[in-house]
Every structure is written in structure tokens, then in C-alpha cells.
Enzyme design. Structure first.
Site, PDB file in Angstrom:
ATOM      1  N   HIS A 140      -5.382   0.675  -2.855  1.00  0.00           N
ATOM      2  CA  HIS A 140      -6.284   0.959  -3.779  1.00  0.00           C
ATOM      3  C   HIS A 140      -6.142   2.105  -4.724  1.00  0.00           C
ATOM      4  O   HIS A 140      -5.652   3.349  -3.976  1.00  0.00           O
ATOM      5  CB  HIS A 140      -7.740   0.825  -3.254  1.00  0.00           C
ATOM      6  CG  HIS A 140      -8.205   1.707  -2.453  1.00  0.00           C
ATOM      7  ND1 HIS A 140      -7.683   1.776  -1.163  1.00  0.00           N
ATOM      8  CD2 HIS A 140      -8.972   3.007  -2.296  1.00  0.00           C
ATOM      9  CE1 HIS A 140      -8.236   2.779  -0.281  1.00  0.00           C
ATOM     10  NE2 HIS A 140      -9.058   3.587  -1.465  1.00  0.00           N
ATOM     11  N   HIS A 167       0.909  -1.152   0.077  1.00  0.00           N
ATOM     12  CA  HIS A 167      -0.092   0.079  -0.091  1.00  0.00           C
ATOM     13  C   HIS A 167       0.862   1.168  -0.165  1.00  0.00           C
ATOM     14  O   HIS A 167       0.290   2.371   0.227  1.00  0.00           O
ATOM     15  CB  HIS A 167      -1.000  -0.150   1.432  1.00  0.00           C
ATOM     16  CG  HIS A 167      -1.734  -1.345   1.309  1.00  0.00           C
ATOM     17  ND1 HIS A 167      -1.237  -2.326   1.924  1.00  0.00           N
ATOM     18  CD2 HIS A 167      -2.982  -1.593   0.971  1.00  0.00           C
ATOM     19  CE1 HIS A 167      -2.218  -3.423   1.913  1.00  0.00           C
ATOM     20  NE2 HIS A 167      -3.222  -2.867   1.120  1.00  0.00           N
ATOM     21  N   GLY A 169     -11.150   0.054  -7.594  1.00  0.00           N
ATOM     22  CA  GLY A 169     -11.999   0.961  -8.482  1.00  0.00           C
ATOM     23  C   GLY A 169     -11.602   1.016  -9.767  1.00  0.00           C
ATOM     24  O   GLY A 169     -12.006   2.085 -10.563  1.00  0.00           O
ATOM     25  N   SER A 174     -15.406  -6.499  -7.638  1.00  0.00           N
ATOM     26  CA  SER A 174     -16.733  -6.152  -7.624  1.00  0.00           C
ATOM     27  C   SER A 174     -17.070  -5.706  -9.313  1.00  0.00           C
ATOM     28  O   SER A 174     -18.154  -5.915  -9.853  1.00  0.00           O
ATOM     29  CB  SER A 174     -17.155  -5.287  -6.938  1.00  0.00           C
ATOM     30  OG  SER A 174     -16.542  -3.910  -7.056  1.00  0.00           O
TER      31      SER A 174
END
Length: 197
Positions: free
Chosen positions: A122, A102, A156, A177
Site C-alpha cells: 500500500h 509489495h 489510501g 473504502s
């Protein structure tokens, strides 16, 4: 061309998902089984079923479970809660090891310890981490520039954002997702495939 890594939802029913994974296999480069609720035996059964239905060992990665990765001959993805990269590398020198990072400092440390690839994010705002600010494109570019290992961007990433991601020089993207969270995962993965750059 960027590689496409598909990450499982963390709440799958192995038998129900097998057909979904089979249908997506021709359109993805890597399937990550991120399933902390499954036992080692359940993961083993799922991996063996995937191997029997078209996947090769180098297309599969299991998160956290070094034991399952070793037994099945697939890769492992280590996180902050996992064993340290250097310890896994010392005991399992031939295992393909990914590390979730990260920051640039974490990426450099993982590389020094022997990780084979880095999962960084992310990148963009994501519903799975609403209270954590995204790292952004500039930070991703830094990781790609200052490390020598393949970098996979996560968080995302929509098909529309792929050209911006590709411009950083990443090896690939990881999607959860955006594919498995859609009503038609096959149509969704084809959307990503259609703009791979």
C-alpha cells in the site's frame, strides 16, 4: 489518463451489491471481485449477472479463483496465498493475470513469471493495514521505472493524492473504502473521476 480499478469490500451480498456495481460501472475501468467468503458458484452467479447488466469480460477480475476466472472468461488477481503466476500461466496461457506485489523484487519476479499487470501497495497509510508501514511514493516510482508491465497503485489513495500518484507514471489506481466505504459511492467515484489525470 489513469485507469480506475474498484475493489469490492470482501463482505458483499451479491444481489444487494449488483445495483451499486451497475451504477458505478460507467465511471470505473475495472471491477475486482475480492470476495473470499463467496463460494465458486456464488461468484459465478455474480459475474454472470454483472455480464448481463453492462459489464464486459475485460472489465472484470476475480481475486484468487483461477477456476472461476477460466470458466467465466475474465481476469484473475493472484496474491501471496494464490497459485504461483508461472503455474497459472503454464496451464492457462490466455488468462489475464494480475499479481499483488509489495516490493520491487516481488514485482520483478511476477513480471518474469508472466503476470500481465501488477497491483502495488500500500502506498499511503490505510485503516485496512494499520500495523504495516506504507511503501510510499518513491518505492512506487521504482516499481514503475524498473518493470515493463502496467502498475496499479493501491492503499489510501484519495482524490487529492491522485496528482502525486500520476506523476510516478502508474497506469492506474485501485480504490476500495474510498468509494464502496462511503455513504454515497456514486458521488465518491465521481469525485475520483473529476480529478483523474
Amino acid at each position: 489518463m489513469m485507469r480506475l480499478h474498484l475493489i469490492s469490500t470482501g463482505s458483499i451480498h451479491p444481489i444487494d451489491e449488483l445495483k451499486t456495481f451497475q451504477s458505478l460501472q460507467p465511471y470505473t475501468d475495472q471491477l475486482h471481485l475480492r470476495e473470499p467468503n463467496l463460494s465458486a458458484a456464488e461468484l459465478l452467479d455474480l459475474i454472470e449477472a454483472l455480464l448481463a447488466h453492462g459489464y464486459s469480460p475485460d472489465q472484470l477480475t476475480v481475486h484468487d479463483r483461477v477456476d472461476v476466472a477460466h470458466v467465466t472468461g475474465i481476469g484473475v488477481q493472484l496474491t501471496r496465498r494464490s497459485l504461483r503466476v508461472r503455474d497459472v500461466r503454464r496451464h492457462f496461457p490466455n488468462l489475464v493475470i494480475g499479481k499483488s506485489v509489495h516490493s520491487l523484487a516481488e514485482a520483478l519476479a511476477a513480471e518474469a513469471e508472466g503476470a500481465d499487470r501488477l497491483l502495488y501497495g500500500h502506498i499511503y497509510p490505510t485503516a485496512s493495514k494499520p500495523d504495516v508501514p506504507p511503501r510510499g511514493i518513491d518505492a512506487l516510482k521504482q516499481v514503475v521505472t524498473f518493470t515493463t508491465k502496467p502498475v496499479i497503485a493501491i492503499g489510501g489513495i484519495t482524490p487529492e493524492r491522485m496528482p502525486e500518484i500520476a506523476a510516478t507514471g502508474v497506469t492506474g489506481i485501485a480504490v476500495l473504502s474510498g468509494i464502496l466505504g462511503q455513504s454515497d459511492p456514486l458521488a465518491a467515484v465521481k469525485h475520483y473521476q473529476g480529478v483523474r489525470v
